[in-house]
Design an enzyme around this catalytic site. Structure first.
Site, short mmCIF file in Angstrom:
data_model
loop_
_atom_site.label_atom_id
_atom_site.label_comp_id
_atom_site.label_asym_id
_atom_site.label_seq_id
_atom_site.Cartn_x
_atom_site.Cartn_y
_atom_site.Cartn_z
N ARG A 118 8.16 -0.80 1.66
CA ARG A 118 7.31 0.26 2.19
C ARG A 118 7.58 0.39 3.68
NH1 ARG A 118 1.49 0.16 4.17
NH2 ARG A 118 1.14 2.37 4.47
N HIS A 171 2.10 6.62 9.98
CA HIS A 171 1.53 5.31 10.23
C HIS A 171 1.23 5.25 11.74
CE1 HIS A 171 1.27 1.03 8.45
NE2 HIS A 171 0.72 0.96 9.65
N GLU A 198 -4.03 4.50 6.27
CA GLU A 198 -5.33 4.10 6.81
C GLU A 198 -5.97 5.13 7.72
OE1 GLU A 198 -5.03 0.24 8.59
OE2 GLU A 198 -4.47 -0.73 6.72
N ASN A 249 -4.96 -1.13 1.18
CA ASN A 249 -4.69 -2.23 2.11
C ASN A 249 -5.96 -3.05 2.25
OD1 ASN A 249 -2.30 -0.84 2.50
ND2 ASN A 249 -2.72 -0.26 4.63
N TYR A 302 -7.66 -6.77 3.90
CA TYR A 302 -7.48 -7.96 4.75
C TYR A 302 -8.66 -8.94 4.74
CZ TYR A 302 -3.15 -5.96 6.36
OH TYR A 302 -1.87 -5.47 6.39
N GLU A 359 -0.73 -3.10 1.36
CA GLU A 359 -0.69 -4.13 2.41
C GLU A 359 -1.68 -5.24 2.08
OE1 GLU A 359 -1.36 -2.93 6.48
OE2 GLU A 359 -0.14 -1.13 6.22
C1 FCB Z 1 -3.20 -2.58 9.03
C2 FCB Z 1 -2.06 -1.70 9.50
C3 FCB Z 1 -0.77 -2.43 9.68
C4 FCB Z 1 -0.97 -3.80 10.27
C5 FCB Z 1 -2.01 -4.57 9.51
C6 FCB Z 1 -2.24 -5.97 10.00
O1 FCB Z 1 -4.42 -2.05 9.44
O2 FCB Z 1 -1.84 -0.66 8.58
O3 FCB Z 1 0.07 -1.61 10.46
O4 FCB Z 1 -1.22 -3.72 11.60
O5 FCB Z 1 -3.22 -3.87 9.55
#
Ligand code: FCB
Length: 471
Positions: free
Chosen positions: A105, A148, A193, A319, A321, A377
């Site tokens: 990607r 992006h 995002e 995505n 985290y 992600e």
């Molecule tokens: C996301 C972004 C990516 C990277 C990760 C850690 O928010 O899409 O570019 O910075 O976080």
């Protein structure tokens, strides 16, 4: 899956490496990850890796401008050189392919491929053509994100995402890209995002262009989503064989107590993080709770916009985290209440794989038309060091294993998830945190540009090799 697919399962989880260590990554034998059609790849983004910001006719982006301002990025870092991928792309693709990663990607830098009059910049376009052709030669599935975050500065100078016209300029850009690159892209994502672009870029100023006003955030979001909706039919017309979608970052919010006020706070956290984007895309309307949370921020919406925005998608990129624990702020909103004693990453983000599972299962219930999902992600930053030529990123290995297990649980609960991209292929420019935060499965020494494969990447490669060798 048929039992015979796992006939050699005994050999897998207990597989040994270097004759000594048990493999801490390999998924259990009954994991959906063993399915050969579950795509496993890695992700990057243009501004974070390319460098070469003044080369071959590239125009400035909002991130060049923002990172040049004192105090905006940790240590004053900028993406001017980054991983020098613009010059080292061939070796980087070799590395990707040598790890057996099946998907890549990447994103296109809008200011590299189009000038201010909307005319193509051939040199910039040729870079992506060479890159995508090489990926196809290697048999790697290509997932291309159009935006992006590196908006051309000349568009920001005319209001950026606060200017409705930017959405139409984006559709022109999508038109050019899909005409030029058709046949080399398996999946197009319009935006990465939009929450970050709108909230961090226009709502609190943590990201470029650095504006901070709640009303700006909701209006920018509307224009971003409009840009997405205008681009989808253009991509369909120019490149019918590819998949079209969008990438959203989702956030888990949990309540600090059982009180109704804290429960409501957690709900509102998720409304602004998830429903703000997913409701317009999948239900054709903004969630009304959003404007209880942020009164007076309703964007200007013209007739037909919501239909444009909710055009059907072939996939949704997710995505994920971390989670955020919240309590009521005593008024109509929420406040963060960081939990003590939980595992965190170099970013300070809590490691919470169940949040990914729970959100995916929840979306599958909430949105009847939820498209197939790719995790576009997931990953973590750690302060990795090369010692005797090796990087032992034990926390990342465990993080990836646990998040892939969460994905597997969601699949088993009925969510249609087709693949997973590690963030990131290599350490890179982590936006406002510069080069200090290392998210790669490949280490980058920024003084020499030397790449060193981390232990996590070795184990992912080993798994992919074993999966490929399966009958
Ligand atoms: C996301 C972004 C990516 C990277 C990760 C850690 O928010 O899409 O570019 O910075 O976080």
């Amino acid at each position: 899956m048929a039992n015979d697919a796992f006939a050699v399962s005994d050999a897998r989880p207990s597989a040994v490496s270097n004759g000594a260590l048990a493999d801490p990554f390999s998924p259990p034998a009954d994991s959906s990850l063993w399915r050969k059609n579950f795509l496993l790849g890695a992700a990057t983004a243009s501004y974070q890796i390319e460098g070469a910001v003044n080369e071959d006719g590239r125009l400035p982006s909002i991130w060049d401008t923002f990172s040049a301002k004192p105090g905006k990025v940790l240590a004053g870092d900028t993406g001017a050189v980054a991983c020098d991928h613009y010059h080292r792309w061939e070796a980087d693709i070799e590395l990707l392919a040598s790890l057996g990663l099946e998907g890549y990607r990447l994103s296109i830098a809008w200011p590299r491929v189009m000038d201010a009059a909307g005319l193509p910049n051939r040199k910039g376009l040729d870079f992506y053509k060479r890159l995508l052709n090489r990926l196809k030669e290697k048999g790697i599935t290509t997932s291309v994100t159009l935006y992006h975050w590196d908006l051309p500065q000349h568009l920001e100078d005319r209001g950026g995402w606060l200017n409705r016209d930017t959405a139409y300029r984006f559709a022109d850009y999508a038109d050019l890209m899909s005409r030029e690159l058709a046949g080399t892209v398996d999946a197009w994502a319009t935006l990465n995002e939009p929450w970050c672009s709108a909230y961090l870029g226009y709502g609190n100023g943590h990201h470029a262009p650095g504006l901070a006003d709640g009303r700006f955030a909701t209006q920018a979001m509307h224009h971003l989503l409009l840009a997405h909706g205008l681009a989808i039919p253009v991509l369909r017309a120019n490149d019918p064989a590819s998949q079209k979608g969008i990438v959203a970052n989702i956030g888990r919010g949990t309540a600090n107590s059982d009180s109704a006020a804290d429960q409501r706070a957690a709900h509102l956290f998720e409304v602004q993080h998830n429903a703000w984007i997913l409701d317009p895309l999948l239900k054709g309307a903004y969630p009304q709770d959003l404007f209880e949370l942020w009164p007076g921020t309703e964007p200007l919406v013209l007739d037909g916009d919501m239909q444009t925005i909710s055009a059907p998608l072939d996939f949704l990129g997710i995505n994920y985290y971390f989670r955020t624990n919240v309590a009521s702020d005593g008024a109509h909103g929420f406040r963060d209440v960081p939990l003590e004693g939980v595992e965190r990453t170099q970013m300070g983000w809590e490691v919470h794989p169940d949040g990914l599972r729970d959100l995916l299962i929840g979306f599958n219930r909430t949105y009847r038309n939820l498209p197939p999902i790719y995790i576009t992600e997931n990953g973590m930053a750690s302060d990795d060091k090369v010692i005797d030529g090796h990087v032992d990123d034990a926390q990342r290995i465990s993080f990836l294993k646990r998040h892939l297990a969460a994905v597997d649980q969601a699949i088993k609960a009925g969510v249609d998830i087709r693949g997973y991209f590690l963030w990131s292929l290599m350490d890179n420019f982590e936006w406002a945190f510069g080069y200090e935060r290392r998210f790669g499965v490949v280490h980058v020494d920024y003084s020499t540009q030397k790449r060193t494969v981390k232990r996590s990447a070795e184990l992912v490669a080993k798994f992919l090799k074993e999966r490929k060798a399966q009958a």
